[in-house]
Design a protein around this motif. Structure first.
Motif, short mmCIF file in Angstrom:
data_model
loop_
_atom_site.label_atom_id
_atom_site.label_comp_id
_atom_site.label_asym_id
_atom_site.label_seq_id
_atom_site.Cartn_x
_atom_site.Cartn_y
_atom_site.Cartn_z
N LYS A 3 -8.31 12.02 -7.61
CA LYS A 3 -7.95 11.63 -6.23
C LYS A 3 -7.27 10.27 -6.22
O LYS A 3 -6.23 10.07 -5.59
N ASN A 23 1.28 8.47 -4.96
CA ASN A 23 1.95 8.81 -3.71
C ASN A 23 1.98 7.66 -2.71
O ASN A 23 2.32 7.87 -1.53
N GLY A 24 1.62 6.47 -3.15
CA GLY A 24 1.66 5.32 -2.24
C GLY A 24 0.72 5.49 -1.06
O GLY A 24 1.09 5.30 0.10
N LYS A 25 -0.52 5.91 -1.35
CA LYS A 25 -1.47 6.14 -0.26
C LYS A 25 -2.63 5.15 -0.28
O LYS A 25 -3.63 5.35 0.40
N ILE A 26 -2.52 4.14 -1.11
CA ILE A 26 -3.63 3.18 -1.14
C ILE A 26 -3.11 1.80 -1.58
O ILE A 26 -2.19 1.70 -2.40
N GLN A 50 -3.76 10.38 -7.60
CA GLN A 50 -2.79 10.90 -6.60
C GLN A 50 -2.44 9.82 -5.58
O GLN A 50 -1.29 9.65 -5.20
N MET A 51 -3.47 9.10 -5.11
CA MET A 51 -3.23 8.07 -4.09
C MET A 51 -2.33 6.96 -4.64
O MET A 51 -1.44 6.48 -3.94
N PRO A 83 0.81 -1.24 0.00
CA PRO A 83 0.00 0.00 0.00
C PRO A 83 0.84 1.28 0.00
O PRO A 83 0.47 2.25 -0.67
N ASP A 84 1.96 1.31 0.71
CA ASP A 84 2.68 2.59 0.78
C ASP A 84 3.71 2.77 -0.34
O ASP A 84 4.47 3.74 -0.35
N GLU A 85 3.75 1.84 -1.28
CA GLU A 85 4.66 2.02 -2.42
C GLU A 85 3.96 2.82 -3.51
O GLU A 85 2.77 2.58 -3.79
N PRO A 86 4.68 3.74 -4.18
CA PRO A 86 4.07 4.47 -5.31
C PRO A 86 3.78 3.50 -6.47
O PRO A 86 4.55 2.56 -6.69
N ASP A 120 -8.07 -1.87 -1.18
CA ASP A 120 -8.97 -0.72 -1.01
C ASP A 120 -9.34 -0.11 -2.36
O ASP A 120 -10.47 0.35 -2.56
#
Ligand code: ADP
Ligand code: TRP
Length: 330
Positions: free
Chosen positions: A258, A265-268, A261-262, A232-235, A272
């Motif tokens: 959105k 930026n490794g935000k998803i 971007q997620m 999940p936290d990898e771009p 999910d």
């Protein structure tokens, strides 16, 4: 409303998948809001491969119900069944006489059959009936009868539309200016929608999401989309992700941005993202799915819609056939 006449035929051979919808049906439905659009269910074309009346009829209802439930503009669009228009059988016979046999020999779909037979060591024309061989003549009759300017099709059908144009040009040179010259139009997303395994979504790869899959089936299929093993936290590159590539067709532009971007930026995580995709597809398709189910259990209503479409189409087709018969037979 533009003056251009749009026309396309859809063969009734089964429930379309999300790739068919995005690549072919969605642009057609959007076009129908701004242009006079002829859409017919090409049941005569299905005849060369489907020899069971019940199957053809059922698939005919499915395509009609699907187009209506997905929002085909029924004011601008004339939706009808190909076989309901007598003029198409006539024009087919008339065009046969000016269509060079060599043109049919060059058709990709016929050549593919020949190659398949050669590879299997069968007779060159095994399994080829005259409906298949002369398919492009009937398709030209479809296109020329309604004075179509633009014919949205998949890449595999582009050659057939070019044949229609060739036949029309030849006819006009011989008999005077009777036919309008059509042009093929390939949708921007045609063939680009990925399937569950990341290859092009296609019936032949068995990697499709049927357009009206039930909620539980839809969820299962979305969860099965193959991803790489990034955490999940990898771009991640959204443009290489099946999840994102499907999502962008079902969410609004703010939500698409959105998710982009997620991803970047490794935000998803993929789990999910799949949930978001499922919600977006389901939200878009839930209401049309209900409407589709309603129409499929009220086929009398579909019969009425198709009959009134045929009546409108017939008026135009009859005028064309009159001009053609006059030009050819006096
Ligand atoms: P399939 O590959 O499942 O047999 P078809 O060849 O019957 O699909 O395609 C019918 C229409 O749907 C064509 O206009 C084609 O461009 C479009 N289409 C098919 N698959 C896709 C896809 N994966 N992405 C976008 N459009 C597609
Ligand atoms: N041959 C097209 C297909 O297989 C269907 C079709 C029949 C069609 N007649 C047409 C498409 C006229 C465009 C115009 O998909």
């Amino acid at each position: 409303m533009s003056e251009k006449i749009i026309l396309t035929g859809i063969k009734p051979t089964g429930m379309p998948h999300i790739g068919n919808y995005i690549g072919a049906l969605k642009p057609l439905i959007e076009n129908s809001r701004h242009n006079k659009t002829f859409v017919f269910i090409a049941d005569l074309h299905a005849l060369n491969s489907v020899h069971d009346a019940k199957t053809i009829k059922m698939h005919t209802y499915e395509i009609a119900a699907l187009l209506i439930s997905m929002g085909l503009d029924m004011n601008n669009a004339i939706l009808f069944r190909q076989s309901d228009i007598d003029a198409v059988y006539k024009l087919n016979t008339l065009l046969m006489n000016i269509t060079p046999k060599g043109l049919m020999n060059r058709a990709h779909s016929y050549k593919a059959m020949l190659e398949k037979n050669a590879a299997a060591g069968d007779d060159a024309d095994a399994g080829v009936n005259m409906g298949l061989y002369t398919y492009p003549v009937l398709m030209s009759a479809d296109i020329l009868l309604y004075n179509a300017d633009i014919v949205p099709v998949g890449a595999d059908q582009k050659q057939h539309v070019e044949f229609a144009r060739d036949i029309a040009e030849y006819f006009n040179r011989t008999y005077g200016n009777v036919f309008r010259l059509p042009e093929p139009q390939i949708g921007a997303d045609a063939g680009l929608v990925p399937g569950l395994d990341g290859r092009k979504m296609s019936k032949s790869y068995n990697n499709t999401i049927p357009l009206f899959a039930e909620t539980s089936e839809l969820k299962k299929l979305v969860m099965r989309i193959i991803t790489d093993s990034k955490l999940p936290d990898e771009p991640k590159n959204p443009d290489e992700s099946t999840i994102f590539l499907l999502y962008k067709h079902f969410a609004n532009s703010t939500d698409v941005e959105k998710l982009r971007q997620m991803f970047e930026n490794g935000k998803i995580g993929y789990g999910d993202a799949k949930k978001m995709l499922f919600d977006a597809i389901n939200a878009t398709l839930a209401a049309p799915r209900e409407k589709y189910k309603y129409l499929m259990s009220h086929t009398g209503e579909l019969d009425e819609i198709l009959a009134s479409g045929a009546e409108r189409a017939r008026k135009i087709a009859d005028k064309t056939i009159e001009r053609v018969m006059h030009a050819m037979l006096g």
